[in-house]
Motif scaffolding. Structure first.
Motif, PDB file in Angstrom:
ATOM      1  N   SER B  27       0.827  -1.200   0.000  1.00 54.78           N
ATOM      2  CA  SER B  27       0.000   0.000   0.000  1.00 54.78           C
ATOM      3  C   SER B  27       0.864   1.253   0.000  1.00 54.78           C
ATOM      4  CB  SER B  27      -0.897  -0.017   1.248  1.00 54.78           C
ATOM      5  OG  SER B  27      -1.892   0.981   1.162  1.00 54.78           O
ATOM      6  N   TYR B  28       0.192   2.415  -0.090  1.00 57.80           N
ATOM      7  CA  TYR B  28       0.971   3.646  -0.055  1.00 57.80           C
ATOM      8  C   TYR B  28       1.135   4.111   1.382  1.00 57.80           C
ATOM      9  CZ  TYR B  28      -3.636   6.105  -0.296  1.00 57.80           C
ATOM     10  OH  TYR B  28      -4.929   6.547  -0.082  1.00 57.80           O
ATOM     11  N   ASP B  29       1.763   5.290   1.532  1.00 62.88           N
ATOM     12  CA  ASP B  29       2.316   5.614   2.846  1.00 62.88           C
ATOM     13  C   ASP B  29       1.316   5.798   3.979  1.00 62.88           C
ATOM     14  OD1 ASP B  29       5.174   7.782   3.654  1.00 62.88           O
ATOM     15  OD2 ASP B  29       4.705   5.716   4.158  1.00 62.88           O
ATOM     16  N   VAL B  79      -2.447  -4.802  -4.375  1.00 64.25           N
ATOM     17  CA  VAL B  79      -1.846  -3.477  -4.241  1.00 64.25           C
ATOM     18  C   VAL B  79      -2.968  -2.489  -3.993  1.00 64.25           C
ATOM     19  CG1 VAL B  79       0.294  -3.784  -5.510  1.00 64.25           C
ATOM     20  CG2 VAL B  79      -1.799  -3.302  -6.757  1.00 64.25           C
ATOM     21  N   THR B  80      -2.721  -1.584  -3.061  1.00 63.54           N
ATOM     22  CA  THR B  80      -3.692  -0.526  -2.765  1.00 63.54           C
ATOM     23  C   THR B  80      -2.893   0.765  -2.763  1.00 63.54           C
ATOM     24  OG1 THR B  80      -3.361  -0.890  -0.373  1.00 63.54           O
ATOM     25  CG2 THR B  80      -5.180  -2.041  -1.392  1.00 63.54           C
ATOM     26  N   LEU B  81      -2.735   1.337  -3.935  1.00 72.37           N
ATOM     27  CA  LEU B  81      -1.796   2.439  -4.106  1.00 72.37           C
ATOM     28  C   LEU B  81      -2.504   3.773  -4.229  1.00 72.37           C
ATOM     29  CD1 LEU B  81       0.854   0.705  -6.413  1.00 72.37           C
ATOM     30  CD2 LEU B  81       0.857   1.017  -3.938  1.00 72.37           C
ATOM     31  N   ALA B  82      -1.705   4.827  -4.354  1.00 73.73           N
ATOM     32  CA  ALA B  82      -2.267   6.172  -4.286  1.00 73.73           C
ATOM     33  C   ALA B  82      -2.905   6.619  -5.601  1.00 73.73           C
ATOM     34  CB  ALA B  82      -1.183   7.170  -3.893  1.00 73.73           C
ATOM     35  N   LEU B  83      -2.420   6.084  -6.697  1.00 75.43           N
ATOM     36  CA  LEU B  83      -2.976   6.525  -7.966  1.00 75.43           C
ATOM     37  C   LEU B  83      -2.920   5.407  -8.996  1.00 75.43           C
ATOM     38  CD1 LEU B  83      -0.213   8.383  -9.829  1.00 75.43           C
ATOM     39  CD2 LEU B  83      -0.127   8.373  -7.368  1.00 75.43           C
ATOM     40  N   ALA B  84      -3.826   5.500  -9.956  1.00 72.72           N
ATOM     41  CA  ALA B  84      -3.967   4.425 -10.945  1.00 72.72           C
ATOM     42  C   ALA B  84      -2.706   4.246 -11.772  1.00 72.72           C
ATOM     43  CB  ALA B  84      -5.158   4.725 -11.854  1.00 72.72           C
ATOM     44  N   ALA B 238      -8.895  12.939  -5.168  1.00 73.61           N
ATOM     45  CA  ALA B 238      -7.926  11.846  -5.230  1.00 73.61           C
ATOM     46  C   ALA B 238      -8.673  10.526  -5.151  1.00 73.61           C
ATOM     47  CB  ALA B 238      -6.930  11.966  -4.081  1.00 73.61           C
ATOM     48  N   GLU B 239      -8.392   9.627  -6.098  1.00 72.47           N
ATOM     49  CA  GLU B 239      -9.097   8.335  -6.148  1.00 72.47           C
ATOM     50  C   GLU B 239      -8.062   7.207  -6.053  1.00 72.47           C
ATOM     51  OE1 GLU B 239     -11.128   9.741  -9.909  1.00 72.47           O
ATOM     52  OE2 GLU B 239     -12.830   8.759  -8.943  1.00 72.47           O
ATOM     53  N   PRO B 240      -7.621   6.858  -4.865  1.00 75.92           N
ATOM     54  CA  PRO B 240      -6.620   5.797  -4.732  1.00 75.92           C
ATOM     55  C   PRO B 240      -7.237   4.438  -5.079  1.00 75.92           C
ATOM     56  CG  PRO B 240      -7.052   6.898  -2.597  1.00 75.92           C
ATOM     57  CD  PRO B 240      -8.062   7.393  -3.571  1.00 75.92           C
ATOM     58  N   PRO B 241      -6.641   3.727  -6.034  1.00 79.45           N
ATOM     59  CA  PRO B 241      -7.253   2.480  -6.499  1.00 79.45           C
ATOM     60  C   PRO B 241      -6.670   1.252  -5.800  1.00 79.45           C
ATOM     61  CG  PRO B 241      -5.559   3.170  -8.021  1.00 79.45           C
ATOM     62  CD  PRO B 241      -5.496   4.101  -6.839  1.00 79.45           C
ATOM     63  N   VAL B 242      -7.354   0.132  -6.001  1.00 79.29           N
ATOM     64  CA  VAL B 242      -6.915  -1.147  -5.427  1.00 79.29           C
ATOM     65  C   VAL B 242      -7.000  -2.224  -6.506  1.00 79.29           C
ATOM     66  CG1 VAL B 242      -7.745  -0.468  -3.138  1.00 79.29           C
ATOM     67  CG2 VAL B 242      -9.232  -1.814  -4.623  1.00 79.29           C
ATOM     68  N   LYS B 259      -9.475 -11.314  -3.864  1.00 77.76           N
ATOM     69  CA  LYS B 259     -10.656 -10.671  -4.478  1.00 77.76           C
ATOM     70  C   LYS B 259     -11.664 -10.319  -3.397  1.00 77.76           C
ATOM     71  CE  LYS B 259     -13.948 -11.469  -8.256  1.00 77.76           C
ATOM     72  NZ  LYS B 259     -15.239 -11.868  -7.719  1.00 77.76           N
ATOM     73  N   ALA B 260     -11.892 -11.251  -2.495  1.00 73.79           N
ATOM     74  CA  ALA B 260     -12.871 -11.013  -1.420  1.00 73.79           C
ATOM     75  C   ALA B 260     -12.410  -9.862  -0.529  1.00 73.79           C
ATOM     76  CB  ALA B 260     -13.048 -12.284  -0.601  1.00 73.79           C
ATOM     77  N   TYR B 261     -11.107  -9.788  -0.306  1.00 71.05           N
ATOM     78  CA  TYR B 261     -10.525  -8.731   0.539  1.00 71.05           C
ATOM     79  C   TYR B 261     -10.810  -7.352  -0.049  1.00 71.05           C
ATOM     80  CZ  TYR B 261      -6.595  -6.155   2.773  1.00 71.05           C
ATOM     81  OH  TYR B 261      -5.817  -5.252   3.467  1.00 71.05           O
ATOM     82  N   LEU B 262     -10.593  -7.226  -1.345  1.00 71.61           N
ATOM     83  CA  LEU B 262     -10.834  -5.923  -1.970  1.00 71.61           C
ATOM     84  C   LEU B 262     -12.326  -5.626  -2.059  1.00 71.61           C
ATOM     85  CD1 LEU B 262      -8.131  -5.796  -4.795  1.00 71.61           C
ATOM     86  CD2 LEU B 262      -8.007  -5.004  -2.436  1.00 71.61           C
ATOM     87  N   GLU B 263     -13.126  -6.654  -2.276  1.00 73.60           N
ATOM     88  CA  GLU B 263     -14.586  -6.433  -2.307  1.00 73.60           C
ATOM     89  C   GLU B 263     -15.090  -5.994  -0.945  1.00 73.60           C
ATOM     90  OE1 GLU B 263     -15.877 -10.171  -3.857  1.00 73.60           O
ATOM     91  OE2 GLU B 263     -15.704  -9.515  -5.948  1.00 73.60           O
TER      92      GLU B 263
END
Lengths: 450, 331
Positions: B27-29, B79-84, B238-242, B259-263
């Motif tokens: 993930s991001y910071d 990954v759950t980052l700050a930007l696409a 800001a739309e941080p994607p996963v 998949k379940a985690y992100l859902e």
């Protein structure tokens, strides 16, 4: 009081009044300015400290990920932090002085020469893939001796591909800088030096049974090659046992024995020329002879090491087809040797060179390690080689017997000085009787790190 | 067939018997607290649903750096980052997930949003109200490095977008504005959390350009008597994607749980946790519940002002881009 002085006093008072608040305002302003300055300086210090903190964190992160560079007896090594990538740069340099003595001296010219000049590049990528590259610039020529990669995903079945020593002869498999004599013995004349092919090898039983099987292009005896000369291939296999190696206190822990075997077609393969200890050619085939048919080799071999004592022995039997005109026959060659060594300074002898207990450093009473070595060996070709016209008895003796004695002085792990004296007698090879014996004294200065 | 089935049962039983399933979320910071809470809730839910013990590990850092780590081999299941753009880079350079990854989850795979605000010292001694105050001489601005931090890129684009609005879309004036802003930046941390540390713990700077959630967390941690949040007149959405990292999850056998985690992030419970951690939830119901928590400000998107992340990245943040031209360290 009269009116005028009162007026003057009043005037003085009025004029004096504004200067008191002005001084106070100036002091307040100064204090405020100082406070701002202090705050500014405080910020600058904090910024400097923070930037240093970030730089240190960055440097620590880079250092953690940085590759390491080392230089030691194993050569120069560059290794990635995670161990996935490794590069080793080494070298093998041998300078020989050959002096021929006696009646047979005319066969060879005294000379100082670069016997081997071999830089070595080896390493691994992603931990499980080794590579090895070694050219040779000695003797005034450039030859690629070794160039291979080895996949070690399964330690019991390593896959090697490229140019390397086929698994046949024991002394041939010994590294050039580890042999106890400056030149290998007579059995090695009959096994391949380097060939291009594939090999699977490993410890079938760890510390007990080592095996290797391979398929190669096929090269002349004691030769090397870069391309196949026909569609025939040379198939090799070797099994070597060290049944007591895991029992360190067992007097037989240094015993190893086994055999190599190879077989394959030889059509088109160049004919070998066999050389003496002094590296003079004593046997060549007659004009018009070609390799034809099949070649089979069998190489029972073994060694025994106990403390400073070492014994190495091997026997090579090869049967190869030759053709001259309409005559095609298989000819057998045999060679054997027994070599014994003793390290006078007491270091342990093994298949690899010993490491002196104390490196040579006269200022600190270090003298290195000193080893005495002696071997006897024999080479013979069956009589049919003359009968079928494959060689001339006037020029190519079909029998050679050598005795070699030598001293090796290991100054340290990397440097060695050797002096060997070899005497080779021949059976045949002259118009009247036997070819003159070769007596040669060879001194070698060697440095090797890999 | 029977043998295969038997083998599968045996392997499955062995893996269950072997212990927990492991998941790595890169993930991001600034998402540490968010995912601490998310993970605790999801692990409990997953155990109740499947009986399987789940261990979720986290890795946090500047979004760009994290993406590079995954490209270089960090075994991220999700990954759950700050930007696409950073997840696009993983898809393009390492081929670890398909290029259409963003369409696989709702709202362009962004289960929550955020924006960029200012954090100032209590009492706002330097009277910072809007973006133009950040370029005043003597103002010290803390913002991380856009080369490594996703948050920093949002900050930069928010400032640029503001300047475009003020100047009727004059790019030259916008560039000049952002250049003056970075002249006031004494320290460039690698990530948003580092910038918060610089401002809050080290006491450096007059204003921190921050993720909204970071600003709230800092105020909660340090106290409302030390810091205050200033919402500028306009900022960026800001739309941080996963995303699931398909090839790694497949190799680890964690595709289904990843998949379940992100859902879960889109579920009512996940949206509540996001809102409680000061991320703007996508769910209208949860957003309405937490409406008073978030400042109301005019927001623009990367697509509207910059034509998307690919264009913005290429123009501003790639090697030799606008940021490299305007930011001269040690000036």
């Amino acid at each position: 009081m009269s009116r005028q002085p009162k007026l003057l006093i009043g005037l003085a008072f009025i004029l004096g009044m504004p200067s008191m608040p002005a001084r106070a305002q100036s002091t307040d302003q100064k204090i405020e300015d100082l406070e701002q300055k202090v705050e500014q300086l405080d910020q600058e210090v904090k910024v400097a400290e923070r930037n240093k903190e970030l730089q240190d964190a960055d440097a620590a992160s880079q250092a953690q990920n940085a590759a390491s560079v080392t230089a030691d007896t194993g050569g120069f090594t560059i290794k990635s932090n995670d161990g996935d990538f490794l590069l080793k740069i080494g070298a093998d340099l041998q300078v020989d002085n050959r002096a021929y003595v006696g009646d047979g001296a005319a066969a060879g010219a005294d000379t100082i020469l670069l016997r081997r000049v071999r830089p070595t590049f080896s390493g691994s990528v992603y931990k499980f893939v080794d590579f090895f590259f070694r050219p040779d610039f000695g003797l005034g020529s450039t030859v690629i001796y070794d160039a291979y990669l080895e996949l070690k995903y399964v330690s019991a079945a390593k896959v090697r591909v490229g140019k390397f020593k086929p698994p046949v002869g024991l002394e041939r498999l010994q590294s050039d800088d580890d042999t106890s004599f400056v030149e290998r013995g007579l059995p090695t004349l009959l096994v391949p030096s380097r060939d291009i092919g594939y090999q699977i090898s490993g410890d079938a039983v760890p510390q007990l049974v080592n095996y290797a099987v391979g398929v190669f292009n096929g090269v002349p005896d004691n030769g090397l090659g870069d391309v196949a000369v026909s569609s025939h291939r040379d198939y090799t296999a070797r099994l070597f046992l060290t049944p007591f190696s895991s029992a360190a206190k067992n007097p037989l822990s240094g015993l190893g024995f086994g055999s190599g075997i190879s077989g394959g077609g030889v059509d088109g393969i160049a004919l070998p020329a066999y050389k003496t200890f002094g590296q003079t050619t004593f046997f060549t085939f007659a004009s018009g002879v070609t390799s034809a048919g099949h070649r089979t080799r069998l190489t029972p071999q073994g060694y025994y090491y106990l403390g400073p004592f070492g014994l190495l022995s091997e026997y090579t039997l090869t049967e190869e087809g030759f053709k001259k005109g309409l005559v095609q026959k298989d000819i057998a060659f045999r060679a054997w040797q027994v070599a014994a060594t003793w390290i006078l300074t007491g270091e342990k002898k093994s298949f690899a060179s010993p490491t002196p207990r104390k490196s040579f450093d006269p200022h600190n009473h270090g003298w290195g390690a000193v080893e005495l070595a002696a071997r006897v060996g024999d080479f013979s070709a069956e009589k049919g080689i003359y009968n079928y016209g494959f060689a001339s008895s006037n020029t190519s003796p079909r029998h050679a017997h050598e005795v070699v004695g030598g001293v090796n002085w290991y100054l340290n792990r990397l440097v060695r000085i050797s002096v060997d004296y070899g005497n080779t007698n021949f059976g045949g090879g002259a118009v009247l009787g036997n070819r003159l014996s070769e007596r040669v004294l060879i001194a070698r200065f060697q440095i090797n790190f890999i | 067939m029977k043998l295969t089935a038997l083998l599968m049962v045996a392997v499955g039983s062995a893996s269950l018997a072997a212990g927990s399933v492991k998941l790595l979320n890169v993930s991001y910071d600034p998402t540490r607290e968010l995912y601490q809470n998310i993970n605790a809730a999801f692990v409990k839910q997953w155990k109740a649903k499947t009986g399987v013990d789940l261990v979720i590990s986290q890795s946090h850092g500047g979004s760009g750096s994290q993406a590079r780590s995954v490209i270089d081999g960090l075994q991220a299941d999700v990954v759950t980052l700050a930007l696409a753009y950073d997840i696009d880079a993983i898809a393009e350079k390492a081929g670890l997930l398909p290029k259409n990854w963003q369409s696989r989850l709702p709202d362009n795979s962004s289960p929550y949003t955020s924006t960029i605000v200012f954090l100032v010292r209590k009492g706002n001694p330097k009277r910072i109200k809007d973006w133009n105050d950040l370029v005043r001489p003597g103002i010290s601005v803390i913002t991380p490095n856009p080369k490594t931090s996703g948050g920093a890129r949002w900050n930069y684009l928010a400032a640029w977008g503001y300047a475009l609005r003020q100047s009727n879309n004059d790019e030259t004036k916008a560039r000049d504005f952002v250049a003056r802003l970075y002249k006031n930046v004494p320290v460039l941390d690698s990530g948003a959390r580092g910038a918060t540390t610089t401002f809050v713990q080290r006491g450096i700077g007059d204003v921190l350009i921050a993720w909204e959630n970071e600003a709230f967390l800092a105020i909660n941690e340090l106290g409302k008597d030390k810091l205050e949040l200033i919402a500028p007149s306009v900022s960026i959405l800001a739309e941080p994607p996963v995303a699931v990292v398909d090839k790694i999850a497949a190799r680890h056998g964690t595709a289904a749980v990843a998949k379940a985690y992100l859902e879960f992030l889109y579920s009512p419970e996940g949206q509540e946790i996001a809102a409680r951690n000061y991320y703007r939830p996508r769910s209208k119901e949860v957003a309405a519940k937490y409406d008073k928590q978030f400042p109301h400000l005019t927001l623009f998107t990367v697509d509207e002002v910059f034509g998307g992340w690919q264009k913005a990245q290429k123009k501003h943040f790639d090697e030799g881009g606008t940021f490299d031209q305007i930011y001269q360290p040690g000036r």
